[in-house]
Every structure is written in structure tokens, then in C-alpha cells.
Scaffold this active site. Structure first.
Site, PDB file in Angstrom:
ATOM      1  N   GLU A 196      42.243  38.789  40.183  1.00  0.00           N
ATOM      2  CA  GLU A 196      40.829  38.869  40.499  1.00  0.00           C
ATOM      3  C   GLU A 196      40.431  39.443  39.471  1.00  0.00           C
ATOM      4  O   GLU A 196      38.885  38.842  38.818  1.00  0.00           O
ATOM      5  CB  GLU A 196      40.715  38.956  41.528  1.00  0.00           C
ATOM      6  CG  GLU A 196      39.174  38.303  42.145  1.00  0.00           C
ATOM      7  CD  GLU A 196      39.646  36.698  42.216  1.00  0.00           C
ATOM      8  OE1 GLU A 196      39.095  36.033  42.194  1.00  0.00           O
ATOM      9  OE2 GLU A 196      40.453  36.298  41.884  1.00  0.00           O
ATOM     10  N   ASP A 197      40.861  40.982  39.185  1.00  0.00           N
ATOM     11  CA  ASP A 197      39.847  41.670  38.531  1.00  0.00           C
ATOM     12  C   ASP A 197      39.880  41.701  37.679  1.00  0.00           C
ATOM     13  O   ASP A 197      39.629  42.469  36.550  1.00  0.00           O
ATOM     14  CB  ASP A 197      39.155  42.954  39.626  1.00  0.00           C
ATOM     15  CG  ASP A 197      38.470  42.422  40.952  1.00  0.00           C
ATOM     16  OD1 ASP A 197      38.013  41.487  40.859  1.00  0.00           O
ATOM     17  OD2 ASP A 197      38.711  43.574  41.589  1.00  0.00           O
TER      18      ASP A 197
END
Ligand code: MN
Length: 702
Positions: A76-77
Site C-alpha cells: 500500500e505504502d
């Protein structure tokens, strides 16, 4: 020692060396990926995945899940891909991380539809592998623990979402400790003032009664010992949010909610539970109606305990939970106890199986009901397990949500039983199908071979299963009936062009289906019946170009209405046509054909679309009874309603509904009846006999 070092030391307690190696490499991988990122608290980002993994380690989750927890935010990051994770740590880990990442992308909005839709996705992920949701819950727990650093708008949103979605899921999965902590943290951030006041008051109250509690505890311990029951006795504290909820829901004062002592008694085995219960009931009097046996009949999330409330020695009620150690494990850790106590205990694997079944049933339900809001509504019934337990004729126990009716029971037994049920015997007595079931009812469903679900059942069933099965059945039936109607409409439209359905060749159909992008004739016919396609248009396109060449187009015949078309043909509620009335059919999109009387104002509104208006006629022998409304003006005299009703019954009609205008002091009053008649002649006969009553001044069909 660093956070990581502490964790690895802990892990070495229950994991194999090669597992620790994999976790160490996942840790380094994640740390490198999150390099330069920081939490809102100011700490390096890696502190978060470590914390999440450490929460999961408390449940002794397996290495795959712990590895995934360490990596849960990298997709996600950071720029890391699923393939990369799969290559380094194996496919199962990559799937878990992917599942958690998908959940992360869900933004729960206040808007209910969006929320419902997202909730659905979450359950789907969970149904595939329950570990995904365990990681997600641990993630949420750590985020809630560090919520102070987040700005206030977002804080409120996250707290609300936790209360609405994550806490109930934790509860449903039996993760009791997490459930309580999530609720209390959400409470604290959502209502900081109330939280402060309440927690202060609770602390003070606890301080004041410490002495009383320990006295009571001593007398309980003594009694258990003298009765030969081996047991541990603990004081039990309610979590803050449950106190708050109780105050709000039951409109109790703080003093009333807190004026209850809670104790938990842990014993060796099932027999010990009942022995302890007996010992306590001989020490303090039980409050009638408060005893619950969740040992014999566990809750849906696997929870087992005896609950009883006693009149305490100082006038305060005492709530007691009695359970065996094994039951206590499940009560605390729920579905996670599978990992926590890798025992071959049957009750644990049974719980695992039941949870899986529950998730599977959610999957099934969501694929059947297209409506997310409805899905959510029903899921809420599932998630807040307030259940009734009833028995089949063979004595098998069935758990149903509170408010469940005989129809819900029938569908819970089997879809076929539900679809064909016509009556029910509850404790030997014949009862209406809509009867709400009570704990301990013995329920016997009576079926008939050709019975069908009634659309009206949708008004009272409560389980998602029965609702979706009824819907499904009606939809299929509606489809069949619509395509039969569509066939008649198309045949009539072809007749108007000098052709007939039987004359259309296979090649013509194939060409038409290809052009229309439809799969089958059936689909086209159903579309016509449902008003999604116009019969006249389909008829023109079915015929080869150049046809009809002749000028002598015959007059189109009427579509004959038998009244037995089922859901495909509806009789308008505005004008309630009955056989004998001149009628007109209006095709409305998606609804199919609605029959109105010739003079109904609805026809004028439909004029702009003449293709949708159809010439229809009654079949001379319709067997059905039709509703019709009449209005009477009668002299205000005693017994006039009875006289009117007697005349109607005498003329062979059923009264479906009666309404009388309220008394206003005048000499006359209005009465409205809805009757069932076979046709216009029948109605005329009834009206004639009503005119014979002297008190009836005026009489008209509405
Ligand atoms: Mn996270």
C-alpha cells in the site's frame, strides 16, 4: 532492547528457528521498504508493522500470518509488488498481504450504501482466509491505540468505523478482549467527555466497594470448597463502553448500572459448571428468569458459560459466569484460540468449522442478494447475536436470530422446505406461518408438493437466507411467467403484421439474437413480458426485410387476460379492474403489464407512448377472485355495519377490508369495503342486495 529484539525473543518461545529466520528477513525487508516513512506519532514507520505482528503473536498465529503482518503495509505504502513478496516469502504470504491491502483501500464513508458495499468486500476477503481479518483487526487495534496523534476529523471517522464494523466483527469471531478494547478506545475518541466522566466514576465506585467484593468472594470460595468443587473465583469488571451502552439502551442511571457485582468462576469441566451453579444457588437466592445455559447451547461464536444472577448479601444483584477452563479460552480468544492452543480439542476445531460455515453462508448470501444495504441490514442481525433456540421434530437444536418466524425456520432447515411450506405446528398447535418463534419451541413445518413462496412473506422473515431464497424463487418465477406473457404479446404483434410466432424460422431468430446481443429466445420473451422491449418492435425486426409486403394487414387481436398469469400481469391498484370491465394493458419498463380500466386516468398519462398501450380482453372464464372497492353512505344507526356485512356474505363475497369514517355528529356516515368478486355481474348482484337495506342512502364503486 529494541522493539524488534523483544519480539524475536518472545517468538523464539513458540516458533522454530527457521521460522524466526523468515520473520527476521521479513522484518528487514519491511524496514528497508518503509525507510524514511514516519508514523503520525513521530516514530519510524516499522514500529507499526512490528506492533501488529506482536498483537498477533499474543494469539500465537502461524509464521505466514506473522510474516504478512510485518509486510502488511508495504504494498500500500511503498513500491513493493505482490510478485516480489511472493518470490521472497511464498505465495500464501503474498495472498495474505494482498488481502489486507485490499481492505486498506476500502474507505468507509458515512453514506450507507458505500459502507454496505465496503463491508461486503471485507467479508469476502475474510471468507477466503480468516487470517486476513485477524491481521486487519490487529492493524486496527494498533491504529486505535495510537489514535491520539491523528487530527480530529479523521479520528472521529476511524473511531465510528471501529464501533460500527470492526468491533462487531471481533465480537462475532469471539475475539472478546480485542472487541472490548476496540469499543473502549472508540468510545474514548468519539465521546471524550463522557468517557472521562464515566471512567472516573467507575474508578471511584470500584474503590468504595473493594471490601464488599472481597467479602462476597470469600464466602463464594468457601461454599465451593465445602461442596467439593475445584474452582478459581475472579471479580469481573464490565468494560466502559458496555456500561455506557447499557445506560443508554435501558435508560438506567450510572448508579443502577454499576450497582451490580460481577464474578467469574472457572472450573475443571462441564460437570463442575453445574456443581458450582448448585452450590451458589444454595448460598444466595437466584433471581428468577435470569439463568442462561450457554454450556448446553453455545452462542453462535462458540461462547459457552452458565449465566446466573443472584440476590447479593448487600441488596445488590450479582452476575455470575461459570465456565470450564477450555470454554474460557474460547470465550477470550474465539476463533484465534485455534492457533493459541494448538490442541486437538474437538470443541476448538468445531468452532473453526462453524466459523468457516458462517463465512461461507455470507458468501452465498452476498452473491444472491444484489442489494448491499439490505445485505448489511441482515448482516447486522447476524453480527449482534441475539438468538432464539428451537427444536426440530427430531429434537435437533436450531439457532435463529431473535424475531425469526416459522418461515425462517423452514428455510433454515432446507431451502426446499421453505419454498414448499404451507403451515406450521408449534408445540403441536397449528399456527400462522408468520408466528415469531420463542426459545424452546418445538417446530414442525408442513409442506405441500406444489406450494410456492408468497411475496408477502418478505414482510416478516428476518434471516438473510430466507429473504434471499424467497427473492430468488420469485425472480425465477417472475422470469418464467414474464416470458410466457412475452410469447403471447409477441405472437399478437406478429399477427398484426400478418405473421405468427410459428412462422418465424430459426435463422431469423439467430440473426435477431445476434443483433440484439441476447443469449436466448427466452431472454427476449421475458424482456417483452417485463416491458424492457416492445413486442411491436421485436416483431418488425424478426420479419425479413420487405415483409409485410401485402397491404391487407389484419386487425391485431386482443391479448387475452386470464388472471392466472401470476407476477407477470398485475391489476392496477388505482382502478382495480374486474372481469367485465373494459380494460387496457400498459407495459411498464421492468414491471411488465399492468391492467387498468378503460377510463382510468393512468391511461391518459401513458398516451405519449402508444407502443406501450395494449388492447387486452378478459378470458370469458377466469376463475380468480378480484378485489374491488365500494363506498356506502349509510344512516347512522345501530347495527348497520352488521347488516351490510351480512348482505355481502349472503351474496357470496369475501370482505377483505372495512373502514368507517369517524363519528362526526352527523346523521350519515361513510363506509368503505374492499370485496372479492368474480366479475361485474357478481358485483352488480351484491350492489343490488345492498340497495335493499333501508339505511343505505348511496352506494358506489370506488
Ligand atoms: Mn497498517
Amino acid at each position: 532492547m529494541t522493539q524488534a529484539a523483544i519480539l524475536f525473543k518472545e517468538w523464539s518461545g513458540y516458533l522454530k528457528p527457521e521460522d524466526i529466520t523468515q520473520l527476521e528477513s521479513a522484518y528487514h525487508f519491511s524496514e528497508a521498504a518503509h525507510e524514511g516513512q514516519f508514523r503520525k506519532t513521530g516514530e519510524p514507520y516499522i514500529s507499526h508493522p512490528l506492533a501488529v505482528a506482536s498483537i498477533l503473536a499474543e494469539w500465537h498465529l502461524d509464521t505466514q500470518a506473522l510474516t504478512a503482518a510485518l509486510l502488511h503495509d508495504v504494498m500500500e505504502d511503498t513500491a513493493v509488488t505482490k510478485t516480489e513478496i511472493s518470490r521472497n516469502f511464498g505465495k500464501p504470504v503474498a495472498e495474505l498481504v494482498d488481502g489486507v491491502s485490499k481492505l486498506d483501500r476500502i474507505e468507509f464513508e458515512t453514506h450507507e450504501v458505500a459502507q454496505a458495499e465496503n463491508f461486503r468486500k471485507m467479508l469476502l476477503a475474510m471468507a477466503r482466509d480468516v487470517r486476513v481479518i485477524l491481521i486487519k483487526l490487529a492493524d486496527r487495534l494498533h491504529n486505535m491505540r495510537t489514535l491520539d496523534a491523528v487530527e480530529s476529523d479523521k479520528k472521529r471517522r476511524i473511531a465510528r468505523e471501529t464501533l460500527d464494523i470492526y468491533a462487531p466483527i471481533a465480537n462475532r469471531l469471539g475475539l472478546n478482549r480485542i472487541y472490548q478494547e476496540l469499543e473502549d478506545l472508540a468510545f474514548q475518541h468519539l465521546y471524550p467527555d463522557r468517557y472521562r466522566v464515566l471512567s472516573k466514576a467507575v474508578k471511584a465506585a470500584r474503590g468504595n466497594r473493594r471490601e464488599v467484593v472481597s467479602k462476597v468472594m470469600d464466602s463464594i470460595k468457601r461454599r465451593l470448597k465445602s461442596s467439593g468443587v475445584e474452582a478459581q473465583v475472579h471479580g469481573r469488571e464490565k468494560h466502559l463502553y458496555s456500561i455506557y451502552r447499557k445506560m443508554r439502551e435501558k435508560h438506567l442511571s450510572f448508579a443502577q448500572v454499576l450497582d451490580v457485582f460481577g464474578f467469574r468462576i472457572l472450573v475443571k469441566d462441564v460437570a463442575g459448571c453445574y456443581l458450582a451453579l448448585g452450590a451458589l444457588h444454595s448460598l444466595f437466592k437466584p433471581i428468577p428468569g435470569k439463568f442462561k445455559d450457554y454450556v448446553a447451547i453455545p452462542k453462535a461464536n462458540g461462547y459457552q458459560s452458565l449465566h446466573t444472577t443472584l440476590f447479593g448479601p448487600f441488596g445488590s444483584p450479582m452476575e455470575i459466569q461459570i465456565r470450564a477452563i477450555e470454554m474460557h479460552k474460547i470465550a477470550e480468544a474465539g476463533v484465534a484460540s485455534h492457533w493459541l492452543y494448538k490442541s486437538s480439542d474437538t470443541s476448538l476445531s468445531d468452532l473453526q468449522k462453524k466459523t468457516h460455515q458462517w463465512l461461507q453462508s455470507l458468501l452465498e448470501m452476498q452473491s444472491q442478494s444484489g442489494d448491499s444495504v439490505e445485505f448489511l441490514e441482515h448482516l447486522k442481525v447476524d453480527l449482534f447475536p441475539d438468538e432464539v433456540y428451537v427444536f426440530t421434530p427430531k429434537g435437533k437444536i436450531m439457532a435463529l436470530p431473535r424475531g425469526a418466524t416459522a418461515v425462517d425456520f423452514a428455510y433454515a432447515v432446507h431451502t426446499d422446505i421453505g419454498n414448499r411450506c404451507v403451515a406450521v405446528k408449534i408445540n403441536q398447535d397449528l399456527m400462522p406461518l408468520r408466528t415469531e418463534l420463542k426459545n424452546g419451541d418445538r417446530v414442525e413445518i408442513i409442506t405441500a408438493a406444489h406450494a410456492k413462496p408468497n411475496p408477502l412473506w418478505l414482510n416478516f422473515v428476518v434471516t438473510a437466507k430466507s429473504r434471499s431464497r424467497i427473492r430468488h424463487f420469485l425472480k425465477t418465477m417472475h422470469y418464467q411467467e414474464s416470458s410466457q406473457l412475452g410469447e403471447r404479446l409477441l405472437n399478437q404483434a406478429l399477427g398484426a403484421l400478418g405473421s405468427a410466432l410459428g412462422e418465424i424460422k430459426g435463422a431469423q431468430w439467430d440473426r435477431f439474437l445476434r443483433d440484439a446481443g441476447a443469449k436466448s429466445r427466452e431472454e427476449i420473451l421475458a424482456d417483452i413480458g417485463l416491458g424492457k422491449r416492445l413486442a411491436a418492435v421485436v416483431a418488425r425486426r424478426l420479419l425479413p426485410l420487405g415483409e409485410p409486403g401485402s397491404n391487407e394487414v389484419p386487425m391485431p387481436g386482443s391479448v387475452i387476460i386470464r388472471g392466472s398469469e401470476g407476477l407477470a400481469v398485475q391489476f392496477a391498484q388505482c382502478c382495480k379492474p374486474i372481469p367485465g370491465d373494459p380494460i387496457i394493458g400498459i407495459i411498464s419498463k421492468g414491471q411488465g403489464m399492468v391492467i387498468h380500466t378503460h377510463d382510468c386516468p393512468a391511461i391518459i398519462r401513458a398516451r405519449h407512448d402508444p407502443d406501450r398501450i395494449l388492447d387486452v380482453a378478459w378470458d370469458p372464464d377466469t376463475r380468480k377472485l378480484f378485489d374491488v372497492s365500494i363506498k356506502l353512505v349509510v344512516a347512522n344507526q345501530r347495527g348497520v355495519l352488521a347488516k351490510v356485512a351480512a348482505e355481502i356474505a349472503g351474496a357470496g363475497s369475501n370482505i377483505q377490508n372495512v373502514a368507517v369514517d369517524p363519528e362526526d355528529g352527523s346523521d350519515y356516515t361513510n363506509m368503505y369495503f374492499t370485496l372479492q368478486v368474480s366479475d361485474r355481474l357478481h358485483l352488480a348482484r351484491i350492489l343490488r342486495s345492498l340497495r335493499g337495506i333501508t339505511e343505505v342512502v348511496r352506494l358506489s364503486r370506488v
